[in-house]
Enzyme design. Structure first.
Site, PDB file in Angstrom:
ATOM      1  N   SER A 151      25.927  28.407   8.009  1.00 21.24           N
ATOM      2  CA  SER A 151      27.371  28.165   7.962  1.00 21.24           C
ATOM      3  C   SER A 151      27.815  27.701   9.335  1.00 21.24           C
ATOM      4  O   SER A 151      27.183  28.037  10.346  1.00 21.24           O
ATOM      5  CB  SER A 151      28.118  29.452   7.587  1.00 21.24           C
ATOM      6  OG  SER A 151      29.515  29.300   7.768  1.00 21.24           O
ATOM      7  N   TYR A 167      29.117  38.501   8.955  1.00 23.35           N
ATOM      8  CA  TYR A 167      28.800  37.216   8.327  1.00 23.35           C
ATOM      9  C   TYR A 167      28.394  36.188   9.387  1.00 23.35           C
ATOM     10  O   TYR A 167      27.362  35.523   9.260  1.00 23.35           O
ATOM     11  CB  TYR A 167      30.001  36.718   7.535  1.00 23.35           C
ATOM     12  CG  TYR A 167      29.778  35.393   6.851  1.00 23.35           C
ATOM     13  CD1 TYR A 167      29.053  35.316   5.665  1.00 23.35           C
ATOM     14  CD2 TYR A 167      30.301  34.210   7.383  1.00 23.35           C
ATOM     15  CE1 TYR A 167      28.843  34.102   5.031  1.00 23.35           C
ATOM     16  CE2 TYR A 167      30.101  32.994   6.758  1.00 23.35           C
ATOM     17  CZ  TYR A 167      29.367  32.947   5.578  1.00 23.35           C
ATOM     18  OH  TYR A 167      29.159  31.727   4.961  1.00 23.35           O
TER      19      TYR A 167
END
Length: 265
Positions: A151, A167
């Site tokens: 990401s 995350y």
């Protein structure tokens, strides 16, 4: 032997792809890309109902698609997924590690249990599945493609208002995992690359997009848009096919340029 055409290089006929987190969102988009190029597809996620619906969607598009329900945050489920896929499909030429979780909390308040949940799925699960598929098929075959979904959250710190420490940390780890694994497994003919998506309106990201404002998120990208249902198809097919056979240990941001702006800030 003469050089192959572009169409031949991107052709995945005869290949088998396993996509985790494949029942919706980015995973299903990538499954469409690989299936449309000719691969047989095995989908996995936790919920059988979602998988059945996703497989039906792919089959309606003329793609040979099957599914196995498994929770890749659990080692026993992950190992069962690998074994059952190899047993049923006879091969896994392309592995897409996409299953993921997030948790929103300020760093000083972040529960350790939530940290472990994110890391177990987003990092540990990638390692276990990659190792088992490689040992069970790719290393003996001396060929394979592993695509890890990271990401842009793994590239920079968070803007104010985003509280996703676990995350972000997990996605930074995925990039390091990708580069290190590529260095080790190149001798086995296995390429390992990562995709770093920006903001797509997936189920996981929708809450954050709504919280920060879709117009604000679009404005943060030089292309002034969120990702759509086509934007991961090209890079996925490049990494998975012989068109990308000399690319390994790399990551590519697919984010409308958001990381360029954040990286310069």
């Amino acid at each position: 032997m003469s050089a192959r055409t572009v169409q031949q290089l991107f052709d995945l006929k005869g290949k088998v792809a396993l996509i985790t987190g494949g029942s919706r969102g980015l995973g299903l988009q990538m499954a469409h890309a690989l299936g449309e190029a000719g691969a047989r597809v095995m989908l996995s996620s936790r919920k059988a109902d979602d998988l059945e619906q996703a497989a039906a969607e792919l089959q309606a598009a003329g793609i040979d698609a099957r599914w196995i329900a498994a929770d890749c945050s659990k080692e026993e489920d992950t190992r069962r997924l690998a074994d059952e896929t190899l047993e049923r499909m006879g091969a896994v030429d392309i592995l897409v590690n996409n299953a993921g979780a997030s948790w929103g909390a300020a760093a000083e308040e972040h529960p350790v249990s939530a940290w472990d949940k994110v890391m177990n799925l987003n990092v540990r699960g990638y390692f276990i599945l990659s190792q088992q598929i490689a040992n069970g098929y790719m290393i003996p075959k001396k060929s394979g493609r592993i695509i890890n979904i990271a990401s842009i959250a793994g590239l920079n710190g968070n803007p104010i208002g985003m509280k996703t420490l676990a995350y972000n940390t997990s996605k930074t780890a995925v990039i390091g995992f990708t580069r290190t694994l590529a260095a080790e497994w190149g001798r086995h003919g296995i390429t390992v690359n990562a995709i770093c998506p920006g903001f797509f309106r997936t189920k996981m990201a929708s809450g954050l997009i709504d919280q920060l404002g879709e117009d604000n998120m679009k404005a943060a990208a030089p292309l002034n848009r969120l990702g759509d249902d086509e934007d991961l198809k090209g890079i996925t097919l490049l990494y998975a096919s012989d068109a990308g056979k000399h690319i390994t240990g790399q990551w590519m941001a697919v984010d409308g340029g958001t990381s360029v702006v954040l990286g310069a800030a």
